[in-house]
Scaffold this active site. Sequence first.
Site, PDB file in Angstrom:
ATOM      1  N   HIS A  86       0.677  -1.071  -0.015  1.00  7.53           N
ATOM      2  CA  HIS A  86       0.023  -0.068   0.079  1.00  7.53           C
ATOM      3  C   HIS A  86       0.979   1.201  -0.007  1.00  7.53           C
ATOM      4  O   HIS A  86       0.623   2.167  -0.980  1.00  7.53           O
ATOM      5  CB  HIS A  86      -0.908  -0.028   1.506  1.00  7.53           C
ATOM      6  CG  HIS A  86      -1.364   1.400   1.503  1.00  7.53           C
ATOM      7  ND1 HIS A  86      -2.649   1.901   0.694  1.00  7.53           N
ATOM      8  CD2 HIS A  86      -1.400   2.346   2.641  1.00  7.53           C
ATOM      9  CE1 HIS A  86      -2.774   3.116   1.294  1.00  7.53           C
ATOM     10  NE2 HIS A  86      -2.233   3.380   2.233  1.00  7.53           N
ATOM     11  N   ASP A 115       6.398  21.977 -25.993  1.00  6.00           N
ATOM     12  CA  ASP A 115       6.484  20.522 -25.621  1.00  6.00           C
ATOM     13  C   ASP A 115       7.642  20.404 -24.442  1.00  6.00           C
ATOM     14  O   ASP A 115       7.945  21.362 -24.186  1.00  6.00           O
ATOM     15  CB  ASP A 115       6.707  19.363 -26.674  1.00  6.00           C
ATOM     16  CG  ASP A 115       6.237  17.973 -26.313  1.00  6.00           C
ATOM     17  OD1 ASP A 115       6.337  17.379 -25.235  1.00  6.00           O
ATOM     18  OD2 ASP A 115       5.230  17.628 -27.322  1.00  6.00           O
ATOM     19  N   TRP A 151       7.016  -0.261   3.933  1.00  7.70           N
ATOM     20  CA  TRP A 151       7.559   0.743   2.714  1.00  7.70           C
ATOM     21  C   TRP A 151       8.959   1.196   3.010  1.00  7.70           C
ATOM     22  O   TRP A 151       9.571   1.446   2.212  1.00  7.70           O
ATOM     23  CB  TRP A 151       6.488   1.814   2.264  1.00  7.70           C
ATOM     24  CG  TRP A 151       6.713   3.069   2.960  1.00  7.70           C
ATOM     25  CD1 TRP A 151       6.241   3.389   4.097  1.00  7.70           C
ATOM     26  CD2 TRP A 151       7.523   4.226   2.358  1.00  7.70           C
ATOM     27  NE1 TRP A 151       6.514   4.728   4.443  1.00  7.70           N
ATOM     28  CE2 TRP A 151       7.287   5.187   3.420  1.00  7.70           C
ATOM     29  CE3 TRP A 151       8.264   4.560   1.204  1.00  7.70           C
ATOM     30  CZ2 TRP A 151       8.006   6.358   3.253  1.00  7.70           C
ATOM     31  CZ3 TRP A 151       8.718   5.670   1.256  1.00  7.70           C
ATOM     32  CH2 TRP A 151       8.676   6.518   1.998  1.00  7.70           C
ATOM     33  N   SER A 179      12.840   6.053 -13.764  1.00 14.61           N
ATOM     34  CA  SER A 179      11.671   6.929 -14.247  1.00 14.61           C
ATOM     35  C   SER A 179      11.552   8.448 -13.798  1.00 14.61           C
ATOM     36  O   SER A 179      11.423   9.324 -14.415  1.00 14.61           O
ATOM     37  CB  SER A 179      10.463   6.007 -14.192  1.00 14.61           C
ATOM     38  OG  SER A 179       9.141   7.032 -14.050  1.00 14.61           O
ATOM     39  N   SER A 180      11.903   8.255 -12.217  1.00 14.33           N
ATOM     40  CA  SER A 180      11.748   9.686 -11.546  1.00 14.33           C
ATOM     41  C   SER A 180      12.809  10.648 -12.154  1.00 14.33           C
ATOM     42  O   SER A 180      12.668  11.845 -12.434  1.00 14.33           O
ATOM     43  CB  SER A 180      11.744   9.379 -10.428  1.00 14.33           C
ATOM     44  OG  SER A 180      10.538   8.851  -9.842  1.00 14.33           O
ATOM     45  N   HIS A 263      13.307  11.735   3.594  1.00 14.27           N
ATOM     46  CA  HIS A 263      12.573  13.113   3.975  1.00 14.27           C
ATOM     47  C   HIS A 263      12.575  13.907   2.892  1.00 14.27           C
ATOM     48  O   HIS A 263      11.366  14.516   2.681  1.00 14.27           O
ATOM     49  CB  HIS A 263      13.414  13.680   5.176  1.00 14.27           C
ATOM     50  CG  HIS A 263      12.438  14.504   5.841  1.00 14.27           C
ATOM     51  ND1 HIS A 263      11.292  14.299   6.688  1.00 14.27           N
ATOM     52  CD2 HIS A 263      12.154  16.036   5.536  1.00 14.27           C
ATOM     53  CE1 HIS A 263      10.779  15.285   6.804  1.00 14.27           C
ATOM     54  NE2 HIS A 263      10.930  16.293   6.206  1.00 14.27           N
ATOM     55  N   GLU A 265      12.013  13.132  -0.188  1.00  8.75           N
ATOM     56  CA  GLU A 265      10.879  12.438  -1.061  1.00  8.75           C
ATOM     57  C   GLU A 265       9.660  12.892  -0.286  1.00  8.75           C
ATOM     58  O   GLU A 265       8.637  13.252  -1.035  1.00  8.75           O
ATOM     59  CB  GLU A 265      11.053  11.049  -0.505  1.00  8.75           C
ATOM     60  CG  GLU A 265       9.833  10.128  -1.089  1.00  8.75           C
ATOM     61  CD  GLU A 265       9.613  10.025  -2.430  1.00  8.75           C
ATOM     62  OE1 GLU A 265      10.425  10.495  -3.168  1.00  8.75           O
ATOM     63  OE2 GLU A 265       8.409   9.991  -2.925  1.00  8.75           O
ATOM     64  N   TYR A 267       8.728  15.785   0.851  1.00 10.14           N
ATOM     65  CA  TYR A 267       8.513  17.078   0.202  1.00 10.14           C
ATOM     66  C   TYR A 267       8.376  17.067  -1.253  1.00 10.14           C
ATOM     67  O   TYR A 267       7.668  17.824  -2.010  1.00 10.14           O
ATOM     68  CB  TYR A 267       9.727  18.319   0.591  1.00 10.14           C
ATOM     69  CG  TYR A 267       9.762  18.398   1.973  1.00 10.14           C
ATOM     70  CD1 TYR A 267       8.448  18.600   2.796  1.00 10.14           C
ATOM     71  CD2 TYR A 267      10.771  18.386   2.822  1.00 10.14           C
ATOM     72  CE1 TYR A 267       8.510  18.863   4.100  1.00 10.14           C
ATOM     73  CE2 TYR A 267      10.716  18.549   4.187  1.00 10.14           C
ATOM     74  CZ  TYR A 267       9.562  18.916   4.874  1.00 10.14           C
ATOM     75  OH  TYR A 267       9.537  19.003   6.213  1.00 10.14           O
ATOM     76  N   SER A 278      -1.446  27.213  -4.492  1.00  8.69           N
ATOM     77  CA  SER A 278      -1.109  28.711  -4.818  1.00  8.69           C
ATOM     78  C   SER A 278      -1.519  29.113  -6.228  1.00  8.69           C
ATOM     79  O   SER A 278      -1.653  30.432  -6.304  1.00  8.69           O
ATOM     80  CB  SER A 278       0.440  28.958  -4.940  1.00  8.69           C
ATOM     81  OG  SER A 278       1.014  28.442  -3.643  1.00  8.69           O
ATOM     82  N   HIS A 312      15.150  12.999  12.410  1.00  9.77           N
ATOM     83  CA  HIS A 312      13.903  12.952  13.341  1.00  9.77           C
ATOM     84  C   HIS A 312      13.039  11.790  12.857  1.00  9.77           C
ATOM     85  O   HIS A 312      11.848  11.706  13.825  1.00  9.77           O
ATOM     86  CB  HIS A 312      12.982  14.327  12.905  1.00  9.77           C
ATOM     87  CG  HIS A 312      12.419  14.495  11.758  1.00  9.77           C
ATOM     88  ND1 HIS A 312      12.493  15.585  10.946  1.00  9.77           N
ATOM     89  CD2 HIS A 312      11.673  13.450  10.558  1.00  9.77           C
ATOM     90  CE1 HIS A 312      11.722  15.748   9.794  1.00  9.77           C
ATOM     91  NE2 HIS A 312      11.296  14.303   9.723  1.00  9.77           N
ATOM     92  N   HIS A 313      13.262  11.108  12.072  1.00 11.73           N
ATOM     93  CA  HIS A 313      12.472   9.769  11.718  1.00 11.73           C
ATOM     94  C   HIS A 313      13.188   8.764  12.557  1.00 11.73           C
ATOM     95  O   HIS A 313      12.781   7.501  12.669  1.00 11.73           O
ATOM     96  CB  HIS A 313      12.631   9.068  10.418  1.00 11.73           C
ATOM     97  CG  HIS A 313      11.937  10.245   9.170  1.00 11.73           C
ATOM     98  ND1 HIS A 313      10.534  10.058   8.962  1.00 11.73           N
ATOM     99  CD2 HIS A 313      12.297  11.236   8.546  1.00 11.73           C
ATOM    100  CE1 HIS A 313      10.231  11.094   8.117  1.00 11.73           C
ATOM    101  NE2 HIS A 313      11.591  11.667   8.089  1.00 11.73           N
ATOM    102  N   THR A 338       7.118  26.802   6.237  1.00 10.92           N
ATOM    103  CA  THR A 338       5.682  26.379   6.023  1.00 10.92           C
ATOM    104  C   THR A 338       4.629  27.417   6.349  1.00 10.92           C
ATOM    105  O   THR A 338       3.561  27.381   5.574  1.00 10.92           O
ATOM    106  CB  THR A 338       5.676  24.987   6.675  1.00 10.92           C
ATOM    107  OG1 THR A 338       6.752  24.281   6.330  1.00 10.92           O
ATOM    108  CG2 THR A 338       4.558  24.085   6.104  1.00 10.92           C
ATOM    109  N   LYS A 341       3.973  30.180   4.118  1.00  6.74           N
ATOM    110  CA  LYS A 341       3.227  29.566   3.028  1.00  6.74           C
ATOM    111  C   LYS A 341       1.688  29.723   3.422  1.00  6.74           C
ATOM    112  O   LYS A 341       0.699  30.488   2.799  1.00  6.74           O
ATOM    113  CB  LYS A 341       3.485  28.228   2.549  1.00  6.74           C
ATOM    114  CG  LYS A 341       4.782  28.211   1.695  1.00  6.74           C
ATOM    115  CD  LYS A 341       4.602  26.871   1.018  1.00  6.74           C
ATOM    116  CE  LYS A 341       5.799  27.017  -0.012  1.00  6.74           C
ATOM    117  NZ  LYS A 341       5.200  27.624  -1.481  1.00  6.74           N
ATOM    118  N   ARG A 460       1.696   1.180  15.268  1.00  7.54           N
ATOM    119  CA  ARG A 460       1.234   0.888  13.834  1.00  7.54           C
ATOM    120  C   ARG A 460       1.748  -0.241  13.018  1.00  7.54           C
ATOM    121  O   ARG A 460       2.541  -0.944  14.165  1.00  7.54           O
ATOM    122  CB  ARG A 460       2.025   2.120  12.943  1.00  7.54           C
ATOM    123  CG  ARG A 460       3.605   2.030  12.778  1.00  7.54           C
ATOM    124  CD  ARG A 460       4.004   3.316  12.397  1.00  7.54           C
ATOM    125  NE  ARG A 460       3.919   3.175  10.800  1.00  7.54           N
ATOM    126  CZ  ARG A 460       4.923   3.930   9.820  1.00  7.54           C
ATOM    127  NH1 ARG A 460       5.916   4.487  10.516  1.00  7.54           N
ATOM    128  NH2 ARG A 460       4.540   3.893   8.839  1.00  7.54           N
TER     129      ARG A 460
END
Lengths: 536, 365
Positions: A86, A115, A151, A179-180, A263, A265, A267, A278, A312-313, A338, A341, A460
């Site tokens: 998932h 293009d 994951w 790909s990315s 991390h 990722e 963002y 925006s 922090h993870h 943040t 924004k 979790r």
Amino acid sequence: MSTQVTGTLDAHGAAGRPRDHDHKPRGLARWLFSTNHKDIGTLYLLFSLAMLFTGGSLAMVIRAELFQPGLQFVDPHFFNQMTTVHGLVMVFGAVMPAFVGLANWMIPLMIGAPDMALPRINNWSFWILPCAFAILLSTLFMEGGAPAAGWTFYAPLSTKYSGDSTAFFVLAVHLMGVSSIMGAINVIVTIWNMRAPGMGWMKLPLFVWTWLITAFLLIAVMPVLAGVVTMVLTDKYFGTSFFDAAGGGDPVMFQHIFWFFGHPEVYIMILPAFGIVSTIIPTFARKPLFGYESMVIATASIAFLSFIVWGHHMFTTGMPVVAELFFMYATMLIAVPTGVKVFNWVATMWRGSMTFEVPMMFSLAFIVLFTIGGFSGLMLAIIPADFQYQDTYFVVAHFHYVLVTGAVFGIIAAVYYWIPKWTGVMYDERLAQVHFWCSLVSVNMLFFPMHFVGLAGMPRRIPDYALQFADLNAFMSIGGFLFGLSQLLFLWGVVRCMRGIGDKATDRVWEGAQGLEWEVPSPAPYHTFDTPPVVK
Amino acid sequence: MLVAGVPAGAQDMRLNMTRGATELSRQVFDLHMTIFYICVAIALVVFGLMFWSIVRHRKARGAVPAQFHGSLKVEILWTAIPVLILVAMAVPATRTLIAMEDTSASELTVLVTGSQWKWHYKYLDYPIEFYSVLATPRAQIANAADKTPDYLRAVDKPLVLPSGKKVRFLLTADDVIHSWWVPDFAIKKDAVPGFINETWARIDKPGLYYGKCAELCGRDHGFMPVAVEVKTPADFEAWAAQQVAAAEQAKAEAESAGPMSMDEQMALGRQVYERACVACHQAGGEGLPGVFPALKGSAIATGEPAAHLHIVLFGKTGTAMQAFGKQLGVKELAAVITYERNAWGNAKGDQVQPADIAAAIAKGE
């Protein structure tokens, strides 16, 4: 955007060329061999939609199993496969490709380019994705099943103690990374080189800015992910000991490398949504975006900070106090840009003249619910409290608020906002409003109580739980099923537009819309801006 | 030995973090609430302005859009104020964190080792060590029996600690990463294979405190509870003396253990199997194809006893198969191996006796 951007079309009417002059192959070949940014954008978006429902189905299995205490439907090992796949499908299959699809469709239209800069790479970077996910999802049907280490696939659970699906998983992640990276290079080259005359950096639409920064993040961190999965592969099959203390390695090093990717990722998955919101808020407030320059600076600051907060993870892994403090302070700092924004969005609405079509509704929900996710993020940064939050449903609530009501709501807002331009017909506003309200209520039924069960002590990634959590889990599962069903309304609305059912859209579509994409007819012709517009 | 007695209110639906049972857990709770209230205050202001704007500045009310689009003064203001709020949050957080990481001057040390899916506790100041395993019967998990209030929380042997003393925990793991979490002590620390982490607690008063493994550690991650029974220092000393005596007695009994009958072994073996083996090899010995091998009809369980003994006693490196020689008594080991050779139609008919086990252990790997 603080600057008025209008397109002046070439006298030959490149953008307004009638549709019957569009040259495109017919049938399957059009899609397989397409180098057209609009076709590839459509492919990305449809792929993402398919993955949204695939990943969503896996989430339904999770919520069904958690509906009541006790093991009801699936074995715990299969449950772990569900949470793992998932996560992978939603992150790499649904959210990221959706943003790449939006970039493909909108960036050339927004900057007045004919293009993407590298059309063949564009084709390839899309077609790699279905292969990658075919490989990943095929493991669900293999003996031993799909990857089941989460994951985040922490070693050594993902190395010494994993099944042989690991090899397929590593290959699939490599393909997604290729790909990315190609997609990101394409975005950067396009924005750098193909802006219409007069489109200076500080005239770029904010969606383009946020994507430019996102693309740099992708190029910086996808190779790190490739590195870490390769180390997992060699640890498992080729006798290396990167993450095995018995061979001189360190399991925690896996987490450092993974989160150095992970991390930025997260963002990558939110910055383009900032750009979308925006864009949409000024349209429906009929007022220019407040603080355009500070929005750009804030986005760049968030991107920079994303590289120095990965620890922090990992507050419970046993870092030195000094390192813990550094990561805590750096993480808390993210709240500043943040916050800027969010304040800018509110100031944009302030004394505007607002209407509440569905893209605006999703954007407003985004601001409130993403901010709630931001608050829980700030709480998670406070290390002593994080020791209680880490790896509980509080974290699950946090990242689903920023990713579902953040990123996914942003994507849905973007689809409703631009689909009249893509298909030439308006979506059914009433159906879309029902979709919005059903989603809003059910998504909060699903995720808000997760804060409470997490604080009360529910970890979790467990298939079964103590009796004290039973009532709220049943409630959350009902919310989950409703949220899943609500998305069928979205599917229906999208299919209607694709089949051309609905009112004909005007070229400008929205009264307050600004930007080059609204200068071309609706639906946007197959080729646009063959002659660049001049931006004043 | 089931943990008797459930703390009052265990079934209450709690919605917030616990205040816990230590000075530090209360500090953590206060920190959590302070930050929560600050967030609520900010939310009220920001969302309040937003909803005010949504109500007042709508086109339907004839609002005419202003055209202002920036103000350096305002931008500086709403950058600076959050910074000040953050500094105010960071100060108490730093103070508490530094106290939590100070493991010096402890009065008792316990080595906590996580392995798939049980905890091992070793008291460094006493000759006491034991495994602590989920006590909830599989029938309750499979919904074949009514769930008791301590469902998925009870263990066979809780960790026992004295109240009022500074207890240092050293944490490590045998296989994958686990995380030892007791909310009432505000302790969550990863148990990492090959490394040792430290943390500590001084628990106010006697009681039974529950926790969980908090790091995904494989199939039965959700079935790996922590239970800590805190006694007064005097009661703790009495418990420790009794444990030491019981261990010596068990050792003597094991050394003099005579042959067991087949019926006796099958009965005991089944019990041990359901506690120690069933998570991977499954109730019918069929395993999980591609993940955990079957015992039913397997080459080892139906082959020579020596190979069977070896894998059970010493485990298999590089797999989830642990060395059970140090986890179970000789009678239990003999019984469970005999059970595996004769259950589910394996029907070897042979028996492994405690003396065989003792000999194999003496011989070593």
